[in-house]
Design a protein around this motif. Structure first.
Motif, PDB file in Angstrom:
ATOM      1  N   SER A  10      46.444  23.812 -45.940  1.00 31.56           N
ATOM      2  CA  SER A  10      47.632  22.868 -45.966  1.00 31.56           C
ATOM      3  C   SER A  10      47.129  21.441 -45.340  1.00 31.56           C
ATOM      4  CB  SER A  10      48.669  23.378 -45.224  1.00 31.56           C
ATOM      5  OG  SER A  10      49.647  22.409 -44.633  1.00 31.56           O
ATOM      6  N   GLU A  11      47.554  20.430 -46.150  1.00 32.35           N
ATOM      7  CA  GLU A  11      46.931  19.144 -45.485  1.00 32.35           C
ATOM      8  C   GLU A  11      47.542  19.045 -44.212  1.00 32.35           C
ATOM      9  OE1 GLU A  11      44.907  15.361 -45.355  1.00 32.35           O
ATOM     10  OE2 GLU A  11      44.469  17.356 -46.379  1.00 32.35           O
ATOM     11  N   SER A  12      48.723  19.162 -43.660  1.00 36.29           N
ATOM     12  CA  SER A  12      49.520  18.958 -42.785  1.00 36.29           C
ATOM     13  C   SER A  12      48.965  19.848 -41.425  1.00 36.29           C
ATOM     14  CB  SER A  12      50.932  19.145 -42.652  1.00 36.29           C
ATOM     15  OG  SER A  12      51.180  20.602 -43.099  1.00 36.29           O
ATOM     16  N   VAL A  13      48.393  21.142 -41.825  1.00 35.45           N
ATOM     17  CA  VAL A  13      47.841  22.076 -41.069  1.00 35.45           C
ATOM     18  C   VAL A  13      46.398  21.501 -40.447  1.00 35.45           C
ATOM     19  CG1 VAL A  13      46.740  24.258 -40.478  1.00 35.45           C
ATOM     20  CG2 VAL A  13      49.042  23.986 -41.475  1.00 35.45           C
ATOM     21  N   LEU A  15      45.370  18.254 -40.676  1.00 37.54           N
ATOM     22  CA  LEU A  15      45.410  17.114 -39.841  1.00 37.54           C
ATOM     23  C   LEU A  15      45.959  17.611 -38.362  1.00 37.54           C
ATOM     24  CD1 LEU A  15      46.997  14.447 -42.220  1.00 37.54           C
ATOM     25  CD2 LEU A  15      44.563  14.630 -41.379  1.00 37.54           C
ATOM     26  N   ALA A  16      46.946  18.457 -38.257  1.00 32.62           N
ATOM     27  CA  ALA A  16      47.286  18.792 -37.016  1.00 32.62           C
ATOM     28  C   ALA A  16      46.150  19.537 -36.064  1.00 32.62           C
ATOM     29  CB  ALA A  16      48.409  20.035 -37.102  1.00 32.62           C
ATOM     30  N   VAL A  17      45.159  20.127 -36.883  1.00 34.53           N
ATOM     31  CA  VAL A  17      44.065  20.683 -35.909  1.00 34.53           C
ATOM     32  C   VAL A  17      43.056  19.517 -35.657  1.00 34.53           C
ATOM     33  CG1 VAL A  17      41.697  22.023 -36.333  1.00 34.53           C
ATOM     34  CG2 VAL A  17      44.121  22.876 -37.283  1.00 34.53           C
ATOM     35  N   LEU A  18      42.944  18.555 -36.492  1.00 37.16           N
ATOM     36  CA  LEU A  18      41.833  17.754 -36.494  1.00 37.16           C
ATOM     37  C   LEU A  18      42.429  16.811 -35.203  1.00 37.16           C
ATOM     38  CD1 LEU A  18      40.702  16.371 -40.018  1.00 37.16           C
ATOM     39  CD2 LEU A  18      39.752  18.018 -38.319  1.00 37.16           C
ATOM     40  N   ASN A  19      43.777  16.327 -35.245  1.00 43.75           N
ATOM     41  CA  ASN A  19      44.388  15.638 -34.229  1.00 43.75           C
ATOM     42  C   ASN A  19      44.345  16.411 -32.946  1.00 43.75           C
ATOM     43  OD1 ASN A  19      44.683  13.317 -35.822  1.00 43.75           O
ATOM     44  ND2 ASN A  19      46.894  14.203 -36.374  1.00 43.75           N
ATOM     45  N   ALA A  20      44.706  17.586 -32.965  1.00 41.79           N
ATOM     46  CA  ALA A  20      44.248  18.272 -31.578  1.00 41.79           C
ATOM     47  C   ALA A  20      43.143  18.263 -30.938  1.00 41.79           C
ATOM     48  CB  ALA A  20      44.856  19.837 -32.107  1.00 41.79           C
ATOM     49  N   ALA A  21      42.149  18.565 -32.084  1.00 38.44           N
ATOM     50  CA  ALA A  21      40.801  18.439 -31.246  1.00 38.44           C
ATOM     51  C   ALA A  21      40.338  17.041 -30.654  1.00 38.44           C
ATOM     52  CB  ALA A  21      39.793  18.797 -32.524  1.00 38.44           C
ATOM     53  N   ASP A  22      40.839  16.228 -31.427  1.00 40.88           N
ATOM     54  CA  ASP A  22      40.691  14.667 -30.890  1.00 40.88           C
ATOM     55  C   ASP A  22      41.249  14.724 -29.547  1.00 40.88           C
ATOM     56  OD1 ASP A  22      38.938  13.458 -32.939  1.00 40.88           O
ATOM     57  OD2 ASP A  22      40.725  12.319 -33.741  1.00 40.88           O
ATOM     58  N   ASP A  23      42.392  15.086 -29.612  1.00 39.46           N
ATOM     59  CA  ASP A  23      43.324  14.948 -28.190  1.00 39.46           C
ATOM     60  C   ASP A  23      42.822  15.773 -27.009  1.00 39.46           C
ATOM     61  OD1 ASP A  23      45.044  13.235 -29.689  1.00 39.46           O
ATOM     62  OD2 ASP A  23      46.532  14.776 -29.919  1.00 39.46           O
ATOM     63  N   LEU A  24      42.288  16.705 -27.239  1.00 37.90           N
ATOM     64  CA  LEU A  24      41.639  17.713 -26.383  1.00 37.90           C
ATOM     65  C   LEU A  24      40.401  17.169 -25.749  1.00 37.90           C
ATOM     66  CD1 LEU A  24      42.773  21.434 -27.550  1.00 37.90           C
ATOM     67  CD2 LEU A  24      43.605  20.236 -25.485  1.00 37.90           C
ATOM     68  N   ILE A  35      38.278  26.352 -29.240  1.00 41.49           N
ATOM     69  CA  ILE A  35      39.089  26.950 -30.571  1.00 41.49           C
ATOM     70  C   ILE A  35      40.618  27.155 -29.872  1.00 41.49           C
ATOM     71  CG2 ILE A  35      39.266  28.609 -32.068  1.00 41.49           C
ATOM     72  CD1 ILE A  35      37.297  26.665 -32.992  1.00 41.49           C
ATOM     73  N   GLU A  36      40.769  28.182 -28.852  1.00 45.96           N
ATOM     74  CA  GLU A  36      42.140  28.521 -28.456  1.00 45.96           C
ATOM     75  C   GLU A  36      42.909  27.446 -28.289  1.00 45.96           C
ATOM     76  OE1 GLU A  36      39.081  29.544 -27.487  1.00 45.96           O
ATOM     77  OE2 GLU A  36      39.108  31.723 -28.018  1.00 45.96           O
ATOM     78  N   GLY A  37      42.405  26.394 -27.448  1.00 46.92           N
ATOM     79  CA  GLY A  37      43.221  25.217 -27.039  1.00 46.92           C
ATOM     80  C   GLY A  37      43.510  24.550 -28.322  1.00 46.92           C
ATOM     81  N   ILE A  38      42.678  24.279 -29.216  1.00 48.32           N
ATOM     82  CA  ILE A  38      42.876  23.433 -30.381  1.00 48.32           C
ATOM     83  C   ILE A  38      44.154  24.010 -31.328  1.00 48.32           C
ATOM     84  CG2 ILE A  38      42.012  22.741 -32.588  1.00 48.32           C
ATOM     85  CD1 ILE A  38      39.223  22.290 -31.313  1.00 48.32           C
ATOM     86  N   VAL A  44      48.865  26.572 -34.636  1.00 43.23           N
ATOM     87  CA  VAL A  44      48.453  27.349 -35.569  1.00 43.23           C
ATOM     88  C   VAL A  44      47.735  28.663 -34.790  1.00 43.23           C
ATOM     89  CG1 VAL A  44      48.173  25.558 -37.148  1.00 43.23           C
ATOM     90  CG2 VAL A  44      46.206  26.241 -35.859  1.00 43.23           C
ATOM     91  N   ALA A  45      47.545  29.509 -35.810  1.00 42.51           N
ATOM     92  CA  ALA A  45      46.836  30.891 -35.281  1.00 42.51           C
ATOM     93  C   ALA A  45      45.447  30.612 -35.279  1.00 42.51           C
ATOM     94  CB  ALA A  45      47.138  31.973 -36.256  1.00 42.51           C
ATOM     95  N   LYS A  46      44.667  31.209 -34.306  1.00 44.08           N
ATOM     96  CA  LYS A  46      43.258  31.043 -34.234  1.00 44.08           C
ATOM     97  C   LYS A  46      42.589  31.478 -35.518  1.00 44.08           C
ATOM     98  CE  LYS A  46      41.636  33.355 -30.829  1.00 44.08           C
ATOM     99  NZ  LYS A  46      40.837  34.121 -29.555  1.00 44.08           N
TER     100      LYS A  46
END
Length: 197
Positions: A10-13, A15-24, A35-38, A44-46
């Motif tokens: 899913s494109e929204s998922v 992007l959510a993962v990529l943005n979460a990784a950037d932020d963290l 990975i857990e933090g992201i 989303v689930a691991k």
């Protein structure tokens, strides 16, 4: 729906993962990004993450490529070749101050200790950005001299253009100096003109 290569992302998922990784990474550094933090930050689930990425390095590489595609693109001509070259250098310098630039710094640091990460970084983002830089600089030189530089000359000019900026930011840990950027652009165009028959 499942394709032959596995479940579709899913494109929204994504992007959510990529943005979460950037932020963290910005908040906690490379070692503190997991990975857990992201997964938690992205909601989303691991297992979802592991279905599409093998490691946090792979996620950060995707995030970097996504961010840099626009941020480090060479713009259409807006002024003289010298003005456009200086503007581009200032945009690259600004990129290093953004979260995406911090991701790049972290990946470059990690790549010094992990040969697989280094290979992935070089084969992916760094190769793609090098191609963009060579093509963008070729257009500037063509406008400045009226002809295309030889490929070997273009490669050397790109090294001379970006080397001082990368040294200041990545080695010395300092912000880019405006005078250095302006001088780099001027010298590269002077050298390009000398190569022109």
């Amino acid at each position: 729906m499942v394709s032959r290569t596995g479940p579709r992302r899913s494109e929204s998922v994504r992007l959510a993962v990529l943005n979460a990784a950037d932020d963290l990474l910005v908040e906690q550094g490379f070692a503190g990004t997991t990975i857990e933090g992201i997964a938690t930050r992205a909601g989303v689930a691991k297992q979802t993450i592991y279905r599409w990425w093998k490691s946090k390095v792979d996620i950060l590489l995707d995030a970097l490529a996504e961010d840099a595609r626009e941020a480090l693109a060479w713009r259409e001509p807006a002024g003289t070749p010298a003005e456009d070259l200086v503007t581009h250098l200032h945009r690259v310098a600004g990129f290093f101050e953004e979260p995406a630039g911090q991701v790049l710094r972290a990946l470059l640091g990690h790549a010094q200790l992990d040969k697989d990460a280094a290979a992935s970084l070089r084969a992916g983002f760094l190769r793609e950005q090098r191609e963009r830089d060579l093509e963008g600089l070729r257009g500037i030189v063509r406008r400045h001299t009226g002809s295309d530089p030889e490929e070997a000359t273009l490669v050397r000019l790109a090294d001379l253009l970006l080397g001082p900026l990368h040294y200041r930011v990545l080695v010395l840990g300092e912000q880019a100096d405006t005078a250095v950027l302006d001088t780099s652009a001027r010298l590269v165009l002077e050298l390009a003109a000398r190569q022109d028959p």
